[in-house]
Design a protein around this motif. Structure first.
Motif, PDB file in Angstrom:
ATOM      1  N   ASP A  27      47.844   1.536  35.465  1.00  0.00           N
ATOM      2  CA  ASP A  27      46.266   1.509  35.235  1.00  0.00           C
ATOM      3  C   ASP A  27      45.912   2.949  34.842  1.00  0.00           C
ATOM      4  OD1 ASP A  27      43.489   1.516  35.888  1.00  0.00           O
ATOM      5  OD2 ASP A  27      43.997   0.400  37.863  1.00  0.00           O
ATOM      6  N   ARG A  29      43.023   4.057  35.144  1.00  0.00           N
ATOM      7  CA  ARG A  29      41.821   4.504  35.904  1.00  0.00           C
ATOM      8  C   ARG A  29      42.483   5.530  37.295  1.00  0.00           C
ATOM      9  NH1 ARG A  29      39.379  -1.266  37.707  1.00  0.00           N
ATOM     10  NH2 ARG A  29      41.572  -1.326  38.120  1.00  0.00           N
ATOM     11  N   SER A  30      43.985   5.131  37.334  1.00  0.00           N
ATOM     12  CA  SER A  30      44.555   5.911  38.565  1.00  0.00           C
ATOM     13  C   SER A  30      45.867   6.403  38.025  1.00  0.00           C
ATOM     14  CB  SER A  30      44.632   4.841  39.542  1.00  0.00           C
ATOM     15  OG  SER A  30      45.180   5.653  40.747  1.00  0.00           O
ATOM     16  N   SER A  34      44.233  11.068  38.297  1.00  0.00           N
ATOM     17  CA  SER A  34      43.104  11.032  37.475  1.00  0.00           C
ATOM     18  C   SER A  34      42.825   9.882  36.749  1.00  0.00           C
ATOM     19  CB  SER A  34      43.728  12.170  36.333  1.00  0.00           C
ATOM     20  OG  SER A  34      44.137  13.455  36.713  1.00  0.00           O
ATOM     21  N   ASN A  35      41.594   9.643  36.350  1.00  0.00           N
ATOM     22  CA  ASN A  35      40.999   8.448  35.645  1.00  0.00           C
ATOM     23  C   ASN A  35      40.552   8.760  34.305  1.00  0.00           C
ATOM     24  OD1 ASN A  35      39.495   6.374  35.025  1.00  0.00           O
ATOM     25  ND2 ASN A  35      37.737   6.920  36.169  1.00  0.00           N
ATOM     26  N   VAL A  37      39.454   6.420  32.327  1.00  0.00           N
ATOM     27  CA  VAL A  37      38.637   5.443  31.666  1.00  0.00           C
ATOM     28  C   VAL A  37      37.398   5.609  31.987  1.00  0.00           C
ATOM     29  CG1 VAL A  37      38.133   2.911  31.698  1.00  0.00           C
ATOM     30  CG2 VAL A  37      40.383   3.800  32.207  1.00  0.00           C
ATOM     31  N   SER A  59      38.118   7.364  26.183  1.00  0.00           N
ATOM     32  CA  SER A  59      39.270   7.491  27.151  1.00  0.00           C
ATOM     33  C   SER A  59      40.072   8.617  26.543  1.00  0.00           C
ATOM     34  CB  SER A  59      40.147   6.027  27.145  1.00  0.00           C
ATOM     35  OG  SER A  59      41.211   6.193  27.666  1.00  0.00           O
ATOM     36  N   LYS A 231      38.885  -4.035  30.388  1.00  0.00           N
ATOM     37  CA  LYS A 231      37.550  -3.447  30.804  1.00  0.00           C
ATOM     38  C   LYS A 231      36.580  -4.449  29.873  1.00  0.00           C
ATOM     39  CE  LYS A 231      34.590   0.635  30.078  1.00  0.00           C
ATOM     40  NZ  LYS A 231      34.622   2.241  29.448  1.00  0.00           N
TER      41      LYS A 231
END
Length: 437
Positions: A27, A29-30, A34-35, A37, A59, A231
Motif C-alpha cells: 500500500d 499510502r503506508s 511514509s505516504n 499518495v 505520487s 484511488k
C-alpha cells in the motif's frame, strides 16, 4: 536528500533491484511510515482520465522528493483541468488545425495516450497555476511552475497474469499508476467495496482510476483471490475514503493495452526552454517494419540566437528495445552527415522516454539539425489524423486531425530515406529535441 524511485525501491522496501519478488500485499499510502499518495479529489465532468494521470504524477513527485526540493509546499496538487482544456485533441484547441475547431468535446473524454501527447509537449502545471473547469485557464505563463514527465510506460499483466509482478515492481519503483475499468453497478459490490468485470463481458472501459497497491488474498466477485487497491476521483466520501478494490482478473484493469497500467515516472521541474517536435498528437500509430527514422528541425535560437540541444524524446512500441540516438548537422543527397552527438541504451517497457545526449550540441538560429533514432524492435511511433474514442472507448468516436509537411520525418527503407508524408500526408514520427537557451 533526493531519493530517486529505484533508490526508494531498494532502501525503503528492502527489495533487490536485480531480482524482484513481490510481497503479498502493498500500500503506497503506508510504506515504512511514509505516504506516497496525494489526497483524493472529486472530478467535474468527464475528466476521470486527467485525475488518473495526475494521481500518478503527484505520487512520483512525492516519492522522488522533487516536489519538496523545488520549494513547493504541502502535498503535490496538479491542474487536471489545464490538461482537459489544452490537450490539443478537442474543439477548444488543436494547434495543428487552428483556427479551425474540431475534435473531442471539452470535459467529455480522453485517455492516457492523449495525456502523454500533452505531457511530452507541454509539461504539467500546478493546481494553483491554472485550475479552472468552467472556463479555460491561461495556456502559458512565466509564473507557472511546470513539471516534465521523462518516462511514461505502458504495462500489462498478461492474459494469464503471468506478468503481474512487472506492474507491482513498477508501482513500488515509480509510484501510483493509471488504470481504467468499465464502470457499472452490476460489476461493483458496495458491501465489499470490490469491482470485477468478467473478461467475457463485451463492454469497453469508460472510467479512469489509479492503482496504489495490492493484496494477493483479497476476496472479490471474481472466482480467484487477489485485487488492486485503487484511488478513485469521486471524493473521499465514496467507497473507503475514496478508495476501492479491483480484481486481478478484471477485463480492463492491468490488462487493457492502452489503459490497463500506465506509469508516469522520473518527473522533474521542466529544465528545457524549447521542445522541438512535429508529432503534436503523439503516438497515434506505429510503423512496425521500420527500425531507423529521423526528424529534421531548424533551430529557433532563443533570445540571444543560441541554444543547446541536451536531450531527445521518443517512444518505444515494444518491450526490451535497444536504441541508438545520433544527431547530425547535414542531410544531403539522401545521406545523413556530420554526426555531432549520440546516446544508446535499452528500455524494458513500451512507452515515451527521454534520453540525455552524450555530448551537448550547440545550435545557432537557422541551423538545421537532424535527430536520428534506431530501434531494435517494435517499429517507430508516429502521429497522424486519427479516430479517437470518446470517454475511453465508448460508442461515440470523433476524428482528430493532425497535419504534416514534406521534409520533416523520414524512415529508412531498403537503404534509402523515404519521406513519411509519401505514405500518409498527416504523419510525423514521434521524435523530439529538447534544448536550453
Amino acid at each position: 536528500m533526493k531519493l530517486y524511485p529505484v533508490l526508494i525501491h531498494s532502501l525503503l522496501l528492502g527489495i533487490s533491484t536485480v531480482s524482484f519478488s513481490a510481497p503479498t500485499s502493498f500500500d503506497l499510502r503506508s510504506v515504512n511510515g511514509s505516504n506516497f499518495v496525494s489526497p483524493v479529489k472529486s472530478q467535474s465532468g468527464g475528466t476521470c482520465w486527467t485525475h488518473g494521470t495526475m494521481a500518478a504524477i503527484e505520487s512520483n513527485l512525492i516519492m522522488t522528493q522533487q516536489w519538496q526540493s523545488n520549494g513547493e509546499s504541502g502535498a503535490p496538487n496538479l491542474a487536471e483541468y489545464h490538461l482537459d482544456w489544452w490537450n490539443g485533441f478537442n474543439e477548444h484547441f488543436n494547434a495543428d488545425i487552428e483556427p479551425k475547431k474540431a475534435g473531442l468535446t471539452v470535459h467529455e473524454g480522453g485517455d492516457y495516450r492523449v495525456a502523454a501527447a500533452y505531457l511530452s509537449r507541454e509539461g504539467v502545471v500546478r493546481d494553483v497555476d491554472a485550475q479552472s473547469f468552467s472556463s479555460a485557464p491561461k495556456f502559458k505563463s512565466d509564473t507557472y511552475h511546470t513539471y516534465y514527465v521523462r518516462d511514461i510506460e505502458w504495462l500489462s499483466a498478461g492474459d494469464k497474469n503471468d506478468n503481474i509482478d512487472a506492474i507491482k515492481e513498477a508501482l513500488m519503483e515509480g509510484g501510483v499508476m493509471g488504470t481504467a475499468l468499465d464502470w457499472s453497478s452490476s460489476f461493483y459490490s458496495s458491501s465489499k467495496n470490490t469491482f470485477y468485470q468478467p473478461p467475457s463481458s463485451s463492454e469497453e472501459p469508460n472510467h479512469a482510476v489509479a492503482i496504489v497497491g495490492w493484496d494477493d488474498q483479497k476476496v472479490t466477485q471474481a472466482p480467484q483471490k487477489g485485487a488492486w487497491l485503487v484511488k478513485n476521483s469521486w471524493g473521499s466520501n465514496w467507497g473507503e475514503n475514496g478508495f476501492f478494490w479491483i480484481s486481478y482478473f478484471d477485463k480492463t484493469s492491468a490488462h487493457h493495452p492502452q489503459m490497463g497500467a500506465v506509469s508516469f515516472k522520473n518527473v522533474e521541474r521542466l529544465k528545457y526552454n524549447k521542445i522541438y517536435s512535429h508529432d503534436y498528437h503523439g503516438w497515434r500509430d506505429t510503423k512496425k517494419n521500420v527500425t531507423e527514422a529521423f526528424n529534421a528541425f531548424t533551430a529557433e535560437g532563443g533570445p540571444k540566437g543560441k541554444e543547446t540541444l541536451k536531450s531527445v524524446g521518443f517512444y518505444t512500441a515494444d518491450s526490451n528495445v535497444s536504441y541508438l540516438i545520433s544527431i547530425y548537422r547535414t542531410f544531403q543527397n539522401g545521406e545523413l552527415k556530420d554526426m555531432v552527438s549520440m546516446a544508446d541504451g535499452e528500455f524494458k517497457n513500451s512507452g515515451y522516454h527521454t534520453v540525455d545526449l552524450g555530448y551537448d550540441v550547440e545550435l545557432t538560429k537557422g541551423d538545421n539539425f537532424y535527430v536520428h533514432v534506431a530501434l531494435s524492435n517494435g517499429g517507430h511511433a508516429f502521429d497522424r489524423t486519427s479516430d479517437v474514442p470518446v470517454l475511453l472507448g465508448g460508442s461515440s468516436r470523433t476524428i482528430v486531425e493532425s497535419t504534416a509537411k514534406a521534409g520533416e520525418s523520414y524512415y529508412l527503407s531498403q537503404g534509402k530515406w523515404v519521406d513519411l508524408t509519401q505514405d500518409e500526408m498527416s504523419a510525423n514520427f514521434c521524435i523530439k529535441a529538447l534544448t536550453n537557451y
